[in-house]
Design a protein around this motif. Structure first.
Motif, PDB file in Angstrom:
ATOM      1  N   UNK A 133       0.815  -1.215   0.000  1.00 24.11           N
ATOM      2  CA  UNK A 133       0.000   0.000   0.000  1.00 24.11           C
ATOM      3  C   UNK A 133       0.846   1.261   0.000  1.00 24.11           C
ATOM      4  N   UNK A 134       2.100   1.170   0.431  1.00 26.94           N
ATOM      5  CA  UNK A 134       2.995   2.328   0.432  1.00 26.94           C
ATOM      6  C   UNK A 134       3.274   2.847  -0.972  1.00 26.94           C
ATOM      7  N   UNK A 135       2.958   2.054  -2.005  1.00 28.40           N
ATOM      8  CA  UNK A 135       3.134   2.516  -3.384  1.00 28.40           C
ATOM      9  C   UNK A 135       2.164   3.642  -3.733  1.00 28.40           C
ATOM     10  N   UNK A 136       1.080   3.780  -2.967  1.00 29.29           N
ATOM     11  CA  UNK A 136       0.024   4.716  -3.335  1.00 29.29           C
ATOM     12  C   UNK A 136       0.218   6.060  -2.651  1.00 29.29           C
ATOM     13  N   UNK A 137      -0.202   7.109  -3.334  1.00 32.48           N
ATOM     14  CA  UNK A 137       0.197   8.462  -2.968  1.00 32.48           C
ATOM     15  C   UNK A 137      -0.519   9.026  -1.751  1.00 32.48           C
ATOM     16  N   UNK A 138      -1.803   8.759  -1.610  1.00 32.74           N
ATOM     17  CA  UNK A 138      -2.574   9.422  -0.561  1.00 32.74           C
ATOM     18  C   UNK A 138      -3.018   8.437   0.520  1.00 32.74           C
ATOM     19  N   UNK A 139      -3.164   8.948   1.715  1.00 32.25           N
ATOM     20  CA  UNK A 139      -3.639   8.124   2.819  1.00 32.25           C
ATOM     21  C   UNK A 139      -5.053   7.619   2.546  1.00 32.25           C
ATOM     22  N   UNK A 140      -5.857   8.453   1.903  1.00 29.20           N
ATOM     23  CA  UNK A 140      -7.224   8.056   1.570  1.00 29.20           C
ATOM     24  C   UNK A 140      -7.235   6.829   0.665  1.00 29.20           C
ATOM     25  N   UNK A 141      -6.387   6.848  -0.369  1.00 28.32           N
ATOM     26  CA  UNK A 141      -6.310   5.699  -1.274  1.00 28.32           C
ATOM     27  C   UNK A 141      -5.771   4.467  -0.561  1.00 28.32           C
ATOM     28  N   UNK A 142      -4.772   4.651   0.284  1.00 25.82           N
ATOM     29  CA  UNK A 142      -4.200   3.517   1.000  1.00 25.82           C
ATOM     30  C   UNK A 142      -5.238   2.865   1.913  1.00 25.82           C
ATOM     31  N   UNK A 143      -6.016   3.679   2.598  1.00 24.67           N
ATOM     32  CA  UNK A 143      -7.039   3.137   3.489  1.00 24.67           C
ATOM     33  C   UNK A 143      -8.144   2.434   2.703  1.00 24.67           C
ATOM     34  N   UNK A 144      -8.592   3.051   1.613  1.00 23.72           N
ATOM     35  CA  UNK A 144      -9.669   2.461   0.817  1.00 23.72           C
ATOM     36  C   UNK A 144      -9.229   1.151   0.178  1.00 23.72           C
ATOM     37  N   UNK A 145      -8.028   1.141  -0.370  1.00 26.00           N
ATOM     38  CA  UNK A 145      -7.545  -0.070  -1.016  1.00 26.00           C
ATOM     39  C   UNK A 145      -7.250  -1.157   0.017  1.00 26.00           C
ATOM     40  N   UNK A 146      -6.690  -0.759   1.157  1.00 26.07           N
ATOM     41  CA  UNK A 146      -6.428  -1.731   2.211  1.00 26.07           C
ATOM     42  C   UNK A 146      -7.700  -2.409   2.692  1.00 26.07           C
ATOM     43  N   UNK A 147      -8.773  -1.642   2.834  1.00 29.20           N
ATOM     44  CA  UNK A 147     -10.046  -2.212   3.260  1.00 29.20           C
ATOM     45  C   UNK A 147     -10.598  -3.159   2.198  1.00 29.20           C
TER      46      UNK A 147
END
Length: 299
Positions: free
Chosen positions: A155-169
């Protein structure tokens, strides 16, 4: 498993923006199973997203249309005389080792076999990650523990915290099993990261992961360093691997600090993410070469 050499007719397609380079098939990874075409997911149900969904899937279908019917082609470190019509000293291809598919457990079908309804990869996923080319320096941070990468590192590949949280979920909700990864830096400074995400079935990959990952013009989730991403229209559509769906993006000029190229593959129960970045621009030829060879290992 021992490679079997096959012959395919050359496909004259542009691999660079200025010089067309015909391709041949050197040593594709052998499998005997029949391909299963990728299923298209339905557009999002909300009325306000209908028009956007239509445009998004028009592009996605165009990219995936050849899957299941075309011949597989690989681009390895061949000698110059193996490529018809290639007169220049170098076209930028990397010197990859010859690919060998990892052995399957006794009695287990390949991911494209008719009897394998789930599209499961029974081989060790860590052995399906493309090896680094000659002269590359390994990115040891992508080894993970026992060569399994923690989800947060991906998930660290992604730029925003919002995207990281959404994709992680989403990965949690869809039952991500594990991630195998490899990364390296080539002598020219190009950094490559490859992530293989494995789920329970091909249906999950197609309907829940791949279907939500792309839009008409750019990926849904922005990668670090990629200020913009557009479909790689110059990626030869005839250079495909049977049974593996592909969509590729490039970052148009101006790049800023570096250019980012990215590709997404759907192959049975595995979803692959390939990222390359380089200051001054990522060469198109080794990027497409890397994408095709990783596709071959997944079929």
């Amino acid at each position: 498993m021992t490679d079997r050499t096959t012959q395919a007719e050359p496909v004259a397609q542009p691999l660079t923006e200025s010089h067309p380079v015909p391709l041949t098939e050197p040593h594709p990874v052998p499998h005997t199973e029949a391909p299963q075409p990728a299923a298209a997911a339905a557009p999002a149900p909300r009325d306000r997203r209908v028009l956007r969904a239509v445009a998004r899937w028009t592009a996605a279908v165009a990219v995936f249309a050849a899957v299941g019917t075309a011949t597989a082609y690989g681009i390895t470190g061949m000698t110059r005389t193996d490529v018809p019509g290639l007169a220049t000293e170098s076209d930028g291809r990397w010197d990859y080792p010859e690919l060998t598919a990892p052995p399957l457990p006794s009695g287990s079908p390949g991911p494209l076999a008719d009897v394998n309804a789930a599209g499961a990869h029974h081989a060790d996923l860590r052995a399906l990650v493309l090896p680094a080319p000659a002269g590359a320096r390994e990115n040891k941070a992508l080894r993970g523990s026992d060569r399994w990468l923690p989800t947060e590192d991906y998930l660290a590949e992604y730029a925003t915290e919002e995207d990281r949280e959404a994709l992680g979920q989403k990965l949690l909700d869809t039952g991500l099993r594990h991630i195998a990864a490899r990364g390296w830096t080539a002598p020219d400074g190009t950094r490559t990261r490859i992530y293989l995400l494995q789920f329970d079935t091909a249906q999950i990959v197609e309907a829940k992961i791949a279907a939500d990952a792309v839009e008409f013009a750019s990926p849904v989730h922005q990668l670090r360093g990629a200020h913009e991403a557009v479909q790689d229209q110059d990626f030869p559509e005839s250079v495909v691997v049977t049974g593996v769906a592909r969509v590729a993006y490039t970052e148009p000029e101006p790049y800023g600090g570096e250019q980012v190229r990215q590709a997404y593959l759907s192959a049975g129960d595995v979803y692959a993410v390939i990222v390359q970045s380089r200051k001054g621009g990522v060469p198109a030829v080794p990027f497409r070469q890397t994408v095709v060879l990783q596709s071959q290992l997944l079929r």
